[in-house]
Design a protein around this motif. Structure first.
Motif, mmCIF file in Angstrom:
data_model
loop_
_atom_site.group_PDB
_atom_site.id
_atom_site.type_symbol
_atom_site.label_atom_id
_atom_site.label_comp_id
_atom_site.label_asym_id
_atom_site.label_seq_id
_atom_site.Cartn_x
_atom_site.Cartn_y
_atom_site.Cartn_z
ATOM 1 N N CYS A 16 0.849 -1.211 0.000
ATOM 2 C CA CYS A 16 0.000 0.000 0.000
ATOM 3 C C CYS A 16 0.876 1.250 0.000
ATOM 4 O O CYS A 16 0.545 2.252 -0.627
ATOM 5 C CB CYS A 16 -0.906 0.040 1.229
ATOM 6 S SG CYS A 16 -2.118 -1.281 1.235
ATOM 7 N N GLY A 51 -6.599 -2.980 1.748
ATOM 8 C CA GLY A 51 -5.934 -1.904 0.976
ATOM 9 C C GLY A 51 -5.050 -2.491 -0.120
ATOM 10 O O GLY A 51 -5.062 -2.025 -1.264
ATOM 11 N N TRP A 111 -5.397 -2.090 -4.090
ATOM 12 C CA TRP A 111 -4.260 -1.579 -4.872
ATOM 13 C C TRP A 111 -4.018 -2.513 -6.068
ATOM 14 O O TRP A 111 -3.843 -2.064 -7.196
ATOM 15 C CB TRP A 111 -3.013 -1.514 -3.974
ATOM 16 C CG TRP A 111 -1.837 -0.833 -4.603
ATOM 17 C CD1 TRP A 111 -1.468 0.478 -4.455
ATOM 18 C CD2 TRP A 111 -0.861 -1.425 -5.499
ATOM 19 N NE1 TRP A 111 -0.336 0.737 -5.203
ATOM 20 C CE2 TRP A 111 0.054 -0.406 -5.853
ATOM 21 C CE3 TRP A 111 -0.689 -2.697 -6.032
ATOM 22 C CZ2 TRP A 111 1.138 -0.626 -6.701
ATOM 23 C CZ3 TRP A 111 0.383 -2.913 -6.898
ATOM 24 C CH2 TRP A 111 1.278 -1.898 -7.224
#
Ligand code: FMN
Length: 360
Positions: A67, A100, A104
């Protein structure tokens, strides 16, 4: 499982084409298991050129660092048009970081996400977890469910049989993971406590296969000669087999299995093909790492040295070379002199932890 010198009949498996994981259509049922530090982009591309590989997975990538787009994580997820089909394996951080990282990956057009269920989250967030998640089904399911819900990519899980022999959890977990939308499970047939000791437990894999309704279960562990992969499928009923160290030992294993399923004899690589593979592996590494490849490739010197029977002096130079010209010189000498030393099957050159394994 092990190789034997007199070839016994190969276990019978009637091949029914490739395999679906979610909406992903995979061309064969033999996958590359992630080996952190070995199954990098160049190695995967070189393997794919040999043929027969159904799916490769990246080395495990720390979710928080991905991330944050840390350089090392970006290197680990680096890919290429040829490097397909590919799944990225994530671990670590908490649920938010995993979600996350999954988002991504989706926004960067990756096609599949694998969650490493042996991750040392206990160390990262101090709340217990990691391989311990194998004993904490509710927590593990909540975590996986949130990742599944966050993306439209197929999410898969790789895990071991359980924490130790007295707490085998993979059948129960596999069932629960399927219920929350996981699209496939890879199961290494050992417990966390076993580390890499003992032999893979095919019955344990079979119990995991039996626990799910319809998602593919991918068996993993100790496949060396191709017959081991067929045997794993026959005995456990697993939909596919992930091969790690066996693919390092023999990058032609996937091609051999493809030959077998076409009803053809399994082709052994010629000596020249083996040297070509070494050269290609390095060349592909230079596309990603330029001059730094000279240092990165040194790690493979002992490996190729043993595998190709490269004389000690050449292996030593392969460990020390500094530039591309020197590499070319070494390779041309290898072409003339490989086989001078007796080649060995150097499983020991792939380092495995001695004791229990937290991550994988
Ligand atoms: C050096 C090394 C690195 C590994 N790295 C990973 C990894 O990044 N992610 C993972 O899920 N498993 C990892 N594993 C476990 C392998 O994927 C596989 O489960 C295990 O080696 C058993 O399969 P094999 O006998 O075919 O190698 C690693 C194993 C080794 C020996």
């Amino acid at each position: 499982m092990s190789a034997s010198s007199t070839a016994p009949p190969l276990p019978e498996i009637v091949e029914s084409a490739g395999l679906l994981i979610g909406h992903r259509e995979l061309p064969s049922r033999y996958f590359l298991a992630p080996l952190a530090g070995y199954t990098h982009l160049a190695f995967r591309r070189a393997l794919r050129e040999v043929g027969g590989l159904g799916l490769a997975t990246t080395d495990l990538v720390h979710a928080t660092q991905l991330c944050g787009e840390h350089r090392h994580s970006l290197e680990l997820v680096a890919t290429h048009l040829d490097d397909n089909p590919l799944t990225v394996q994530i671990f670590g951080g908490g649920v938010e970081q995993l979600v996350g990282a999954a988002r991504w990956l989706e926004s960067h057009r990756y096609a599949g996400i694998d969650i490493n269920m042996g991750c040392p989250m206990a160390k990262v967030n101090g709340q217990g977890g990691g391989a311990r998640l194998l004993c904490d089904a509710d927590n593990a399911c909540r975590m996986v469910e949130q990742v599944v819900a966050a993306v439209s990519l197929p999410v898969t899980v790789k895990m071991r049989l359980g924490w130790d022999r007295d707490s085998i959890s993979s059948p129960y977990l596999a069932k629960r993971f399927e219920e929350v939308g996981v699209q496939a499970i890879t199961i290494h047939g050992r417990t966390r406590q076993q580390g890499f000791q003992g032999v893979v437990d095919l019955e344990g894999i079979a119990a995991t296969v039996a626990a799910v309704k319809s998602i593919p279960v991918i068996g993993n562990g100790d496949v060396r000669p191709p017959a081991d992969a067929l045997q794993m499928r026959r005995v456990t009923g697993c939909a596919a087999v992930a091969i790690g160290r066996g693919a390092m030992l023999d990058p032609w294993i996937f091609r051999k299995l493809a030959d077998h399923h076409r009803g053809q004899p399994m082709r052994e690589p010629t000596r020249d093909e083996q040297v070509d593979f070494l050269a290609r592996h390095f060349q592909l590494m230079t596309e990603q790492h330029a001059e730094r490849s000279c240092i990165l490739f040194r790690k493979f010197a002992a490996w190729y040295g043993a595998k190709l029977g490269i004389p000690e002096d050449l292996e030593h130079r392969l460990r020390l070379f500094n530039d591309f010209t020197e590499f070319e010189q070494i390779v041309s000498e290898i072409r003339e002199r490989h086989g001078e030393r007796r080649n060995t099957i150097a499983t020991a050159l792939i380092k495995v932890p001695n004791g229990p394994v937290e991550r994988w």
